[in-house]
Design a protein around this motif. Structure first.
Motif, PDB file in Angstrom:
ATOM      1  N   TRP A  61       0.846  -1.187   0.000  1.00  0.00           N
ATOM      2  CA  TRP A  61       0.000   0.000   0.000  1.00  0.00           C
ATOM      3  C   TRP A  61       0.892   1.251   0.000  1.00  0.00           C
ATOM      4  CZ3 TRP A  61      -5.125   0.188  -0.733  1.00  0.00           C
ATOM      5  CH2 TRP A  61      -5.869  -0.972  -0.523  1.00  0.00           C
ATOM      6  N   TYR A  62       0.474   2.230  -0.838  1.00  0.00           N
ATOM      7  CA  TYR A  62       1.193   3.492  -0.950  1.00  0.00           C
ATOM      8  C   TYR A  62       0.206   4.651  -0.828  1.00  0.00           C
ATOM      9  CZ  TYR A  62       5.105   0.882  -3.017  1.00  0.00           C
ATOM     10  OH  TYR A  62       6.139   0.006  -3.248  1.00  0.00           O
ATOM     11  N   GLN A  63       0.721   5.764  -0.332  1.00  0.00           N
ATOM     12  CA  GLN A  63      -0.035   7.009  -0.287  1.00  0.00           C
ATOM     13  C   GLN A  63       0.654   8.026  -1.177  1.00  0.00           C
ATOM     14  OE1 GLN A  63       0.469   9.728   3.073  1.00  0.00           O
ATOM     15  NE2 GLN A  63      -1.732   9.667   3.410  1.00  0.00           N
ATOM     16  N   GLN A  64      -0.136   8.720  -1.977  1.00  0.00           N
ATOM     17  CA  GLN A  64       0.420   9.777  -2.830  1.00  0.00           C
ATOM     18  C   GLN A  64      -0.419  11.033  -2.636  1.00  0.00           C
ATOM     19  OE1 GLN A  64       0.213   9.378  -7.173  1.00  0.00           O
ATOM     20  NE2 GLN A  64       2.331  10.084  -7.301  1.00  0.00           N
ATOM     21  N   SER A  65       0.159  12.018  -1.959  1.00  0.00           N
ATOM     22  CA  SER A  65      -0.517  13.298  -1.785  1.00  0.00           C
ATOM     23  C   SER A  65      -0.294  14.146  -3.025  1.00  0.00           C
ATOM     24  CB  SER A  65       0.015  14.004  -0.531  1.00  0.00           C
ATOM     25  OG  SER A  65      -0.195  13.182   0.603  1.00  0.00           O
ATOM     26  N   LEU A  66      -1.033  15.249  -3.121  1.00  0.00           N
ATOM     27  CA  LEU A  66      -1.010  16.082  -4.317  1.00  0.00           C
ATOM     28  C   LEU A  66       0.413  16.485  -4.660  1.00  0.00           C
ATOM     29  CD1 LEU A  66      -2.938  17.407  -6.324  1.00  0.00           C
ATOM     30  CD2 LEU A  66      -2.853  19.472  -4.918  1.00  0.00           C
ATOM     31  N   ASP A  67       0.793  16.194  -5.915  1.00  0.00           N
ATOM     32  CA  ASP A  67       2.110  16.569  -6.423  1.00  0.00           C
ATOM     33  C   ASP A  67       3.255  15.990  -5.598  1.00  0.00           C
ATOM     34  OD1 ASP A  67       0.928  19.868  -7.332  1.00  0.00           O
ATOM     35  OD2 ASP A  67       0.974  18.000  -8.478  1.00  0.00           O
ATOM     36  N   GLN A  68       3.000  14.875  -4.947  1.00  0.00           N
ATOM     37  CA  GLN A  68       4.038  14.235  -4.162  1.00  0.00           C
ATOM     38  C   GLN A  68       4.401  12.883  -4.763  1.00  0.00           C
ATOM     39  OE1 GLN A  68       5.500  15.510  -1.171  1.00  0.00           O
ATOM     40  NE2 GLN A  68       4.520  17.362  -1.913  1.00  0.00           N
ATOM     41  N   GLY A  69       5.484  12.350  -4.250  1.00  0.00           N
ATOM     42  CA  GLY A  69       5.886  11.017  -4.662  1.00  0.00           C
ATOM     43  C   GLY A  69       5.070   9.955  -3.954  1.00  0.00           C
ATOM     44  N   LEU A  70       5.481   8.721  -4.138  1.00  0.00           N
ATOM     45  CA  LEU A  70       4.782   7.583  -3.556  1.00  0.00           C
ATOM     46  C   LEU A  70       5.400   7.233  -2.209  1.00  0.00           C
ATOM     47  CD1 LEU A  70       4.686   5.724  -6.901  1.00  0.00           C
ATOM     48  CD2 LEU A  70       2.643   6.122  -5.537  1.00  0.00           C
ATOM     49  N   GLN A  71       4.584   7.307  -1.166  1.00  0.00           N
ATOM     50  CA  GLN A  71       5.058   6.970   0.174  1.00  0.00           C
ATOM     51  C   GLN A  71       4.594   5.563   0.527  1.00  0.00           C
ATOM     52  OE1 GLN A  71       7.123   9.041   1.860  1.00  0.00           O
ATOM     53  NE2 GLN A  71       7.012  10.282  -0.003  1.00  0.00           N
ATOM     54  N   PHE A  72       5.550   4.704   0.794  1.00  0.00           N
ATOM     55  CA  PHE A  72       5.256   3.321   1.140  1.00  0.00           C
ATOM     56  C   PHE A  72       4.614   3.255   2.528  1.00  0.00           C
ATOM     57  CE2 PHE A  72       5.610  -1.145   1.563  1.00  0.00           C
ATOM     58  CZ  PHE A  72       6.220  -1.434   2.788  1.00  0.00           C
ATOM     59  N   LEU A  73       3.514   2.525   2.624  1.00  0.00           N
ATOM     60  CA  LEU A  73       2.845   2.386   3.912  1.00  0.00           C
ATOM     61  C   LEU A  73       3.119   1.020   4.544  1.00  0.00           C
ATOM     62  CD1 LEU A  73      -0.641   3.966   3.094  1.00  0.00           C
ATOM     63  CD2 LEU A  73       1.313   5.035   4.234  1.00  0.00           C
ATOM     64  N   ILE A  74       2.795  -0.041   3.829  1.00  0.00           N
ATOM     65  CA  ILE A  74       2.893  -1.372   4.425  1.00  0.00           C
ATOM     66  C   ILE A  74       2.864  -2.445   3.341  1.00  0.00           C
ATOM     67  CG2 ILE A  74       0.412  -1.748   4.745  1.00  0.00           C
ATOM     68  CD1 ILE A  74       1.163  -2.738   7.637  1.00  0.00           C
ATOM     69  N   GLN A  75       3.489  -3.592   3.640  1.00  0.00           N
ATOM     70  CA  GLN A  75       3.512  -4.729   2.742  1.00  0.00           C
ATOM     71  C   GLN A  75       3.019  -5.974   3.471  1.00  0.00           C
ATOM     72  OE1 GLN A  75       7.358  -6.273   1.773  1.00  0.00           O
ATOM     73  NE2 GLN A  75       6.547  -7.917   0.484  1.00  0.00           N
ATOM     74  N   TYR A  76       2.236  -6.772   2.759  1.00  0.00           N
ATOM     75  CA  TYR A  76       1.837  -8.085   3.243  1.00  0.00           C
ATOM     76  C   TYR A  76       2.289  -9.137   2.239  1.00  0.00           C
ATOM     77  CZ  TYR A  76      -0.886  -6.506   7.165  1.00  0.00           C
ATOM     78  OH  TYR A  76      -1.256  -5.965   8.368  1.00  0.00           O
ATOM     79  N   TYR A  77       2.681 -10.276   2.760  1.00  0.00           N
ATOM     80  CA  TYR A  77       3.072 -11.399   1.917  1.00  0.00           C
ATOM     81  C   TYR A  77       2.333 -12.634   2.418  1.00  0.00           C
ATOM     82  CZ  TYR A  77       5.828 -15.143  -0.159  1.00  0.00           C
ATOM     83  OH  TYR A  77       6.216 -16.271  -0.843  1.00  0.00           O
TER      84      TYR A  77
END
Lengths: 111, 114
Positions: free
Chosen positions: B34-50
């Motif tokens: 899961w990633y969050q991308q705010s306006l005009d921002q890059g991709l911020q990694f939130l969490i990974q599940y495997y």
């Protein structure tokens, strides 16, 4: 944490011109990926690189995995209007599976 | 089409509320990110599940949580929403394991908190 420096932040070019952008990291990566994102859409994978020195093409796009393993380059030849978008690099360190993304290069192509 | 699906496409809610975003990975992929991308921002990694287990955590707020279910779909729960949580939320999936790290992104959920 890990940081990727992507440059340039933005580019304004004429249709038909070639484009180059790059990413550098503060540590060694074993994977480099390049993505393109159109406004309001999800990033689309363009090219994946897994070996230092590797040069891979996808149509008019060519990407290279830097020999130092701390950088990568993306070139677009003979740009066209549909190349407009934001290009992101992403890299993975030698351990784990998490990607770190650059801040993106906004490309504008004037017809 | 990457094969990753996300619902809903758009979500408008008020501050203080709680929402759930859903993601279905590509067929055969075991990892979900899961990633969050705010306006005009890059991709911020939130969490990974495997394969149902949490594998890596990024800059995920305590008000946010996620899980991956046995059928491998994932949900991101955002609670006590604030105006600053307005953003595009992307899910990505990959095969998992150690052979390839290519992540394929879904179309995203645009969250607007008013």
């Amino acid at each position: 944490g890990q940081q990727l420096n992507q440059s340039p932040q933005s580019m304004f070019i004429q249709e038909g011109e070639d484009v180059s952008m790059n990413c550098t990291s503060s540590s060694i990566f074993n994977t480099w990926l390049w993505y393109k994102q159109d406004p309001g859409e999800g990033p689309v994978l363009l090219i994946a690189l897994y070996k230092a020195g590797e040069l891979t093409s996808n149509g008019r796009l060519t990407a290279q995995f830097g020999i130092t393993r701390k950088d990568s380059f993306l070139n677009i030849s003979a740009s066209i209007p549909s190349d407009v978008g934001i290009y992101f690099c992403a890299g993975k360190e030698t351990s784990g599976s998490r990607l770190t993304f650059g801040e993106g290069t906004q490309l504008t192509v004037n017809p | 089409d990457s094969g990753v699906t996300q619902t809903p496409k758009h979500l408008i809610t008020a501050t203080g509320q709680r929402v759930t975003l859903r993601c279905s990975p590509r067929s055969g992929d075991l990892s979900v990110y899961w990633y969050q991308q705010s306006l005009d921002q890059g991709l911020q990694f939130l969490i990974q599940y495997y394969n149902g287990e949490e594998r890596a955590k990024g800059n995920i707020l305590e008000r946010f949580s996620a899980q991956q279910f046995p059928d491998l779909h994932s949900e991101l729960n955002l609670s006590s929403l604030e105006l600053g949580d307005s953003a595009l939320y992307f899910c990505a999936s990959s095969v998992g394991g150690s052979s390839t790290y290519e992540q394929y992104f879904g179309p995203g959920t645009r969250l607007t908190v008013t």
